[in-house]
Design a protein around this motif. Sequence first.
Motif, PDB file in Angstrom:
ATOM      1  N   PRO A  77      98.963 -10.739 -21.856  1.00  0.00           N
ATOM      2  CA  PRO A  77      99.793 -11.601 -21.010  1.00  0.00           C
ATOM      3  C   PRO A  77     100.790 -10.845 -20.149  1.00  0.00           C
ATOM      4  CG  PRO A  77     100.506 -11.736 -23.295  1.00  0.00           C
ATOM      5  CD  PRO A  77      99.225 -10.958 -23.294  1.00  0.00           C
ATOM      6  N   GLY A  78     101.097  -9.620 -20.482  1.00  0.00           N
ATOM      7  CA  GLY A  78     102.032  -8.859 -19.673  1.00  0.00           C
ATOM      8  C   GLY A  78     101.409  -8.284 -18.419  1.00  0.00           C
ATOM      9  N   GLU A  79     100.073  -8.223 -18.369  1.00  0.00           N
ATOM     10  CA  GLU A  79      99.392  -7.583 -17.246  1.00  0.00           C
ATOM     11  C   GLU A  79      98.518  -8.527 -16.443  1.00  0.00           C
ATOM     12  OE1 GLU A  79      97.410  -3.834 -17.977  1.00  0.00           O
ATOM     13  OE2 GLU A  79      98.467  -3.593 -19.864  1.00  0.00           O
ATOM     14  N   LEU A  80      98.079  -9.634 -17.050  1.00  0.00           N
ATOM     15  CA  LEU A  80      97.051 -10.471 -16.421  1.00  0.00           C
ATOM     16  C   LEU A  80      97.392 -11.941 -16.599  1.00  0.00           C
ATOM     17  CD1 LEU A  80      94.287  -8.357 -18.056  1.00  0.00           C
ATOM     18  CD2 LEU A  80      94.663  -8.417 -15.591  1.00  0.00           C
ATOM     19  N   ILE A  81      96.920 -12.776 -15.649  1.00  0.00           N
ATOM     20  CA  ILE A  81      97.234 -14.202 -15.738  1.00  0.00           C
ATOM     21  C   ILE A  81      96.000 -15.086 -15.815  1.00  0.00           C
ATOM     22  CG2 ILE A  81      99.464 -13.934 -14.615  1.00  0.00           C
ATOM     23  CD1 ILE A  81      98.253 -14.935 -12.034  1.00  0.00           C
ATOM     24  N   ASP A  82      94.811 -14.562 -15.525  1.00  0.00           N
ATOM     25  CA  ASP A  82      93.612 -15.395 -15.589  1.00  0.00           C
ATOM     26  C   ASP A  82      92.380 -14.494 -15.594  1.00  0.00           C
ATOM     27  OD1 ASP A  82      92.085 -17.672 -15.759  1.00  0.00           O
ATOM     28  OD2 ASP A  82      92.552 -18.423 -13.753  1.00  0.00           O
ATOM     29  N   PHE A  83      91.224 -15.072 -15.940  1.00  0.00           N
ATOM     30  CA  PHE A  83      89.963 -14.337 -15.872  1.00  0.00           C
ATOM     31  C   PHE A  83      88.849 -15.301 -15.498  1.00  0.00           C
ATOM     32  CE2 PHE A  83      89.643 -16.073 -20.137  1.00  0.00           C
ATOM     33  CZ  PHE A  83      88.285 -16.269 -20.329  1.00  0.00           C
TER      34      PHE A  83
END
Length: 237
Positions: free
Chosen positions: A129-135
Amino acid sequence: MTLVGTAATVVLLRDGTAGLEVLLLERPRHTGTFAGAWVFPGGRVDPQDYEAAGYAPPAGAAGPPDPSRDLAAARVAGARETAEETGLLLPPDSLTDLSCWIPPLQAPKRLKTWFFLAAHPGGEVRLNPGELIDFAWLTPAAALARHREGKMLLVAPTFVTLTLLQQDADVASALAHAATGPVETFSSRLLEGYEPDAVIAWHGDPEYPDAALAGRPGEGARHRLTMRGSDWRYERS
Protein backbone atom coordinates in the motif's frame (compact mmCIF):
# COMPACT_ATOMS: atom_id res chain seq x y z
CA MET A 1 23.88 12.63 -17.71
CA THR A 2 25.57 9.29 -17.00
CA LEU A 3 23.81 6.14 -15.88
CA VAL A 4 23.42 6.04 -12.10
CA GLY A 5 22.65 2.37 -11.52
CA THR A 6 20.73 -0.72 -12.56
CA ALA A 7 17.09 -1.70 -12.19
CA ALA A 8 14.88 -4.72 -12.90
CA THR A 9 11.36 -5.07 -14.28
CA VAL A 10 9.28 -8.26 -14.35
CA VAL A 11 6.49 -8.75 -16.89
CA LEU A 12 4.19 -11.28 -15.23
CA LEU A 13 2.09 -13.35 -17.63
CA ARG A 14 -0.96 -15.56 -17.35
CA ASP A 15 -3.40 -17.17 -19.79
CA GLY A 16 -6.84 -15.52 -19.62
CA THR A 17 -10.12 -16.13 -21.38
CA ALA A 18 -9.24 -13.49 -24.01
CA GLY A 19 -5.64 -14.67 -24.43
CA LEU A 20 -2.31 -13.68 -22.93
CA GLU A 21 -2.63 -11.27 -19.98
CA VAL A 22 -0.03 -9.14 -18.20
CA LEU A 23 -0.03 -7.71 -14.68
CA LEU A 24 0.07 -3.92 -14.48
CA LEU A 25 0.37 -1.90 -11.27
CA GLU A 26 -0.76 1.69 -10.72
CA ARG A 27 1.67 4.05 -9.02
CA PRO A 28 0.42 6.83 -6.71
CA ARG A 29 -0.60 9.86 -8.71
CA HIS A 30 1.32 12.57 -6.90
CA THR A 31 4.59 11.12 -5.55
CA GLY A 32 7.41 8.77 -6.47
CA THR A 33 8.90 7.50 -9.71
CA PHE A 34 6.45 7.28 -12.66
CA ALA A 35 3.72 9.04 -10.63
CA GLY A 36 0.27 7.94 -11.84
CA ALA A 37 1.64 5.47 -14.39
CA TRP A 38 0.70 1.82 -14.78
CA VAL A 39 3.90 -0.22 -14.73
CA PHE A 40 5.22 -3.73 -14.39
CA PRO A 41 6.61 -4.81 -10.99
CA GLY A 42 10.22 -3.79 -10.47
CA GLY A 43 12.70 -1.43 -8.93
CA ARG A 44 16.33 -0.58 -8.38
CA VAL A 45 18.99 -3.26 -7.91
CA ASP A 46 20.41 -2.98 -4.38
CA PRO A 47 23.88 -4.03 -3.16
CA GLN A 48 22.42 -7.09 -1.40
CA ASP A 49 21.03 -8.30 -4.73
CA TYR A 50 24.59 -8.57 -6.06
CA GLU A 51 25.63 -10.48 -2.95
CA ALA A 52 22.66 -12.85 -3.27
CA ALA A 53 23.68 -13.49 -6.89
CA GLY A 54 27.23 -14.34 -5.78
CA TYR A 55 28.96 -11.08 -6.75
CA ALA A 56 30.53 -8.21 -4.90
CA PRO A 57 28.46 -5.00 -5.09
CA PRO A 58 29.72 -2.51 -7.71
CA ALA A 59 32.10 0.18 -6.55
CA GLY A 60 30.90 3.78 -6.76
CA ALA A 61 27.59 4.88 -8.25
CA ALA A 62 27.49 2.37 -11.10
CA GLY A 63 30.76 0.43 -10.94
CA PRO A 64 32.75 -0.93 -13.88
CA PRO A 65 30.71 -2.46 -16.70
CA ASP A 66 29.97 -6.15 -16.13
CA PRO A 67 26.79 -7.24 -17.94
CA SER A 68 26.78 -10.79 -16.58
CA ARG A 69 27.08 -9.57 -12.98
CA ASP A 70 24.44 -6.87 -13.46
CA LEU A 71 22.05 -9.30 -15.17
CA ALA A 72 22.37 -11.89 -12.40
CA ALA A 73 21.77 -9.25 -9.73
CA ALA A 74 18.84 -7.87 -11.71
CA ARG A 75 17.15 -11.29 -11.68
CA VAL A 76 17.43 -11.37 -7.89
CA ALA A 77 16.14 -7.80 -7.64
CA GLY A 78 13.26 -8.53 -10.01
CA ALA A 79 12.09 -11.47 -7.88
CA ARG A 80 12.53 -9.45 -4.68
CA GLU A 81 10.67 -6.39 -5.98
CA THR A 82 7.83 -8.56 -7.32
CA ALA A 83 7.40 -10.13 -3.88
CA GLU A 84 7.53 -6.75 -2.14
CA GLU A 85 5.06 -5.09 -4.50
CA THR A 86 2.60 -7.91 -5.23
CA GLY A 87 3.17 -10.71 -2.68
CA LEU A 88 3.87 -13.13 -5.56
CA LEU A 89 6.93 -15.33 -5.08
CA LEU A 90 9.25 -16.08 -8.00
CA PRO A 91 12.59 -17.91 -7.96
CA PRO A 92 15.15 -15.66 -9.69
CA ASP A 93 16.04 -18.45 -12.11
CA SER A 94 12.41 -18.58 -13.31
CA LEU A 95 12.81 -15.16 -14.97
CA THR A 96 13.40 -15.20 -18.73
CA ASP A 97 15.61 -12.42 -20.12
CA LEU A 98 13.66 -10.13 -22.44
CA SER A 99 15.30 -6.75 -23.04
CA CYS A 100 17.47 -3.98 -21.65
CA TRP A 101 16.38 -0.33 -21.60
CA ILE A 102 18.63 2.73 -21.36
CA PRO A 103 16.83 6.09 -20.91
CA PRO A 104 17.48 9.14 -23.11
CA LEU A 105 20.25 11.50 -22.05
CA GLN A 106 17.60 14.07 -21.07
CA ALA A 107 15.97 11.78 -18.50
CA PRO A 108 16.23 13.14 -14.93
CA LYS A 109 17.09 9.68 -13.53
CA ARG A 110 18.99 7.27 -15.76
CA LEU A 111 18.88 3.63 -14.67
CA LYS A 112 19.83 0.79 -16.99
CA THR A 113 16.81 -1.50 -16.65
CA TRP A 114 16.66 -5.21 -17.43
CA PHE A 115 13.21 -6.55 -18.42
CA PHE A 116 12.24 -10.17 -17.70
CA LEU A 117 9.24 -12.37 -18.46
CA ALA A 118 7.79 -14.75 -15.88
CA ALA A 119 4.71 -16.93 -15.65
CA HIS A 120 2.25 -16.10 -12.88
CA PRO A 121 3.29 -18.39 -10.00
CA GLY A 122 -0.26 -18.62 -8.63
CA GLY A 123 -1.80 -16.89 -5.65
CA GLU A 124 -3.55 -13.58 -5.13
CA VAL A 125 -1.95 -10.21 -5.76
CA ARG A 126 -1.41 -8.33 -2.48
CA LEU A 127 -0.27 -4.79 -3.18
CA ASN A 128 2.24 -2.90 -1.10
CA PRO A 129 0.00 0.00 0.00
CA GLY A 130 2.91 2.40 0.37
CA GLU A 131 3.93 2.06 -3.28
CA LEU A 132 0.85 1.07 -5.29
CA ILE A 133 -2.86 1.87 -5.43
CA ASP A 134 -4.35 -0.60 -7.92
CA PHE A 135 -3.59 -3.51 -10.26
CA ALA A 136 -5.10 -5.12 -13.35
CA TRP A 137 -4.60 -8.26 -15.44
CA LEU A 138 -5.10 -7.17 -19.05
CA THR A 139 -4.32 -8.37 -22.54
CA PRO A 140 -1.64 -6.19 -24.15
CA ALA A 141 -4.22 -4.92 -26.66
CA ALA A 142 -6.64 -3.92 -23.89
CA ALA A 143 -3.93 -2.06 -21.98
CA LEU A 144 -2.85 -0.18 -25.11
CA ALA A 145 -6.50 0.73 -25.84
CA ARG A 146 -6.91 2.13 -22.33
CA HIS A 147 -3.80 4.22 -22.84
CA ARG A 148 -5.11 5.63 -26.14
CA GLU A 149 -8.44 6.46 -24.45
CA GLY A 150 -6.66 8.34 -21.66
CA LYS A 151 -7.77 5.81 -19.03
CA MET A 152 -4.32 4.37 -18.32
CA LEU A 153 -0.98 6.20 -18.31
CA LEU A 154 1.92 4.16 -19.68
CA VAL A 155 5.61 4.99 -20.07
CA ALA A 156 7.57 4.29 -23.25
CA PRO A 157 9.23 0.94 -22.30
CA THR A 158 5.89 -0.41 -21.04
CA PHE A 159 4.08 0.73 -24.19
CA VAL A 160 6.65 -0.84 -26.53
CA THR A 161 6.81 -4.08 -24.52
CA LEU A 162 3.03 -4.42 -24.61
CA THR A 163 3.02 -3.70 -28.35
CA LEU A 164 5.56 -6.45 -29.01
CA LEU A 165 3.75 -8.95 -26.75
CA GLN A 166 0.68 -8.75 -28.99
CA GLN A 167 2.37 -11.28 -31.29
CA ASP A 168 2.22 -13.99 -28.60
CA ALA A 169 -1.00 -15.96 -28.14
CA ASP A 170 -0.25 -17.43 -24.71
CA VAL A 171 2.30 -17.67 -21.91
CA ALA A 172 4.13 -20.63 -23.42
CA SER A 173 4.67 -18.89 -26.76
CA ALA A 174 5.77 -15.63 -25.12
CA LEU A 175 8.36 -17.39 -22.95
CA ALA A 176 9.59 -19.53 -25.85
CA HIS A 177 9.88 -16.49 -28.09
CA ALA A 178 11.94 -14.61 -25.49
CA ALA A 179 14.13 -17.63 -24.70
CA THR A 180 15.12 -18.20 -28.33
CA GLY A 181 15.78 -14.57 -29.24
CA PRO A 182 18.63 -12.26 -28.26
CA VAL A 183 18.26 -9.89 -25.32
CA GLU A 184 17.68 -6.67 -27.20
CA THR A 185 19.04 -3.36 -25.91
CA PHE A 186 16.88 -0.28 -26.42
CA SER A 187 19.25 2.67 -26.00
CA SER A 188 16.78 5.54 -26.30
CA ARG A 189 17.47 8.83 -28.07
CA LEU A 190 15.01 11.74 -27.95
CA LEU A 191 14.89 13.38 -31.37
CA GLU A 192 14.63 17.14 -31.82
CA GLY A 193 12.49 19.09 -34.28
CA TYR A 194 9.22 17.15 -33.97
CA GLU A 195 7.36 19.44 -31.59
CA PRO A 196 4.56 19.22 -30.47
CA ASP A 197 5.23 15.48 -30.82
CA ALA A 198 7.87 13.76 -28.73
CA VAL A 199 9.83 11.15 -30.70
CA ILE A 200 12.13 8.51 -29.26
CA ALA A 201 14.34 6.57 -31.70
CA TRP A 202 16.28 3.32 -31.37
CA HIS A 203 18.81 1.36 -33.42
CA GLY A 204 17.58 0.78 -36.97
CA ASP A 205 16.05 4.23 -37.36
CA PRO A 206 17.72 6.53 -39.91
CA GLU A 207 17.72 9.43 -37.42
CA TYR A 208 19.25 7.42 -34.59
CA PRO A 209 22.47 9.29 -33.66
CA ASP A 210 24.62 6.16 -33.87
CA ALA A 211 23.06 4.91 -37.12
CA ALA A 212 26.32 5.41 -39.03
CA LEU A 213 28.14 3.11 -36.62
CA ALA A 214 25.48 0.41 -36.89
CA GLY A 215 25.31 0.50 -40.68
CA ARG A 216 23.01 2.39 -43.00
CA PRO A 217 19.32 1.55 -42.37
CA GLY A 218 17.29 0.36 -45.32
CA GLU A 219 15.11 2.74 -47.30
CA GLY A 220 11.93 3.54 -45.39
CA ALA A 221 13.31 2.01 -42.19
CA ARG A 222 11.81 3.12 -38.90
CA HIS A 223 12.37 2.25 -35.25
CA ARG A 224 10.73 4.92 -33.17
CA LEU A 225 7.90 5.87 -30.85
CA THR A 226 5.97 9.02 -31.74
CA MET A 227 3.96 10.51 -28.86
CA ARG A 228 1.29 13.21 -28.95
CA GLY A 229 -0.91 13.28 -25.87
CA SER A 230 -2.18 9.72 -25.43
CA ASP A 231 -1.92 9.04 -29.18
CA TRP A 232 1.29 7.01 -29.41
CA ARG A 233 2.58 5.12 -32.46
CA TYR A 234 5.39 2.56 -32.38
CA GLU A 235 6.99 1.95 -35.78
CA ARG A 236 9.49 -0.79 -36.49
CA SER A 237 10.43 -2.01 -39.94
